[in-house]
Scaffold this motif. Sequence first.
Motif, PDB file in Angstrom:
ATOM      1  N   THR A  11      -8.070  -1.537 -10.720  1.00  0.00           N
ATOM      2  CA  THR A  11      -7.372  -0.829  -9.642  1.00  0.00           C
ATOM      3  C   THR A  11      -6.468  -1.824  -8.927  1.00  0.00           C
ATOM      4  OG1 THR A  11      -9.322   0.595  -9.342  1.00  0.00           O
ATOM      5  CG2 THR A  11      -7.642   0.640  -7.615  1.00  0.00           C
ATOM      6  N   PRO A  12      -5.234  -2.003  -9.410  1.00  0.00           N
ATOM      7  CA  PRO A  12      -4.349  -3.017  -8.828  1.00  0.00           C
ATOM      8  C   PRO A  12      -4.155  -2.810  -7.330  1.00  0.00           C
ATOM      9  CG  PRO A  12      -3.468  -2.224 -10.905  1.00  0.00           C
ATOM     10  CD  PRO A  12      -4.633  -1.333 -10.567  1.00  0.00           C
ATOM     11  N   PRO A  13      -4.292  -3.890  -6.549  1.00  0.00           N
ATOM     12  CA  PRO A  13      -4.129  -3.776  -5.093  1.00  0.00           C
ATOM     13  C   PRO A  13      -2.664  -3.650  -4.708  1.00  0.00           C
ATOM     14  CG  PRO A  13      -4.470  -6.062  -5.713  1.00  0.00           C
ATOM     15  CD  PRO A  13      -4.625  -5.261  -6.974  1.00  0.00           C
ATOM     16  N   GLU A  14      -2.425  -3.114  -3.518  1.00  0.00           N
ATOM     17  CA  GLU A  14      -1.076  -3.120  -2.969  1.00  0.00           C
ATOM     18  C   GLU A  14      -0.763  -4.549  -2.519  1.00  0.00           C
ATOM     19  OE1 GLU A  14      -0.267  -0.258   0.025  1.00  0.00           O
ATOM     20  OE2 GLU A  14      -1.160   1.403  -1.093  1.00  0.00           O
ATOM     21  N   VAL A  15       0.310  -5.097  -3.046  1.00  0.00           N
ATOM     22  CA  VAL A  15       0.621  -6.498  -2.805  1.00  0.00           C
ATOM     23  C   VAL A  15       1.662  -6.614  -1.704  1.00  0.00           C
ATOM     24  CG1 VAL A  15       1.556  -8.610  -3.807  1.00  0.00           C
ATOM     25  CG2 VAL A  15       0.075  -7.118  -5.178  1.00  0.00           C
ATOM     26  N   THR A  16       1.296  -7.322  -0.617  1.00  0.00           N
ATOM     27  CA  THR A  16       2.221  -7.590   0.476  1.00  0.00           C
ATOM     28  C   THR A  16       2.047  -9.032   0.927  1.00  0.00           C
ATOM     29  OG1 THR A  16       0.613  -6.832   2.122  1.00  0.00           O
ATOM     30  CG2 THR A  16       2.187  -5.198   1.301  1.00  0.00           C
ATOM     31  N   GLY A  17       3.120  -9.625   1.383  1.00  0.00           N
ATOM     32  CA  GLY A  17       3.058 -10.974   1.935  1.00  0.00           C
ATOM     33  C   GLY A  17       2.513 -11.985   0.947  1.00  0.00           C
ATOM     34  N   ARG A  18       1.649 -12.868   1.440  1.00  0.00           N
ATOM     35  CA  ARG A  18       1.060 -13.911   0.603  1.00  0.00           C
ATOM     36  C   ARG A  18      -0.184 -13.387  -0.098  1.00  0.00           C
ATOM     37  NH1 ARG A  18       1.750 -17.606   5.873  1.00  0.00           N
ATOM     38  NH2 ARG A  18       3.870 -18.380   5.486  1.00  0.00           N
TER      39      ARG A  18
END
Length: 297
Positions: free
Chosen positions: A268-275
Amino acid sequence: MLDAQAVRAAVPMAAAVDAVREAFLDLAAGRFVVPQRLSFGGGTTLVMSACHTPTSTTVVKTLSLVTGRTPTILGTLVWNTAEGQIVADAIEATTLRTGAVSGVATDLLAPPDAHRLALLGTGAQAADQVRAVAAVRPVDRLAVFGRDPSRASAFADRLGREFPAMSVRVAASAADAVSDAEIVCCATSSETPLFAVDALPERVHVNAIGSYLPSMRELPAELLATAGCVVVDQVEAVLEEAGEVIHAVETGLVDRASLVELGDALRTPPEVTGRTVFKSVGLAVQDWAVARLLGGA
């Protein structure tokens, strides 16, 4: 007995990345039995094993790690199947699988067009970090930092010859190396953080694979506390061995429940934000993945 050259010839990095990805998916699905790694002599001798239950195949690896010795890592990997056994030199298998897991995490968490890489460390694990990231992202700029400038320069020259299309420079400091990076790989035995969190760009993915003892800390606690996503190879393992994660959890900067295991993140790929951060101490399922390729599976 497969020597280092035979291991390297049999397992291209791209294949190792794919195999390690599949192994972590199987781990998340409960298809492995993985005992906790044994550590002796303050981490100078390690024993790890894994059994893939659907195939009844196993791997057992022993390692001796002595900083300052050439080579730093000595060991043996044994792959067991119903048909027989393969014994291989563990140096190449270990650097391959450690690089490969950074490749898996980078492919999951770094921007698809990321092309600027910073490498901190020039030891045994360093080159395969670059090879793995280059297998999943179009890296054309590399900044290398090591404590010994002459060694870092020689290392950068070797990588430049291996990757002629890649611009390789030796950075004056770790902060200089990471200042404009889109991907950072840390491969050191440092006991203090390599850089301050404000040295990093606002959008960057960081792999940390060097620390494997509670006394070691490559990453600043503030990075773990403020990252948009912190992925680990296995929560139980990093809370036993990874100094930076242990410190961040014990001081309340990071909630244990916020740590995401790599296999779950792949499912379940995470939502990627910032670092973003990937912290690995190394699991035997990675050795199993490389050993399976050595066995022709």
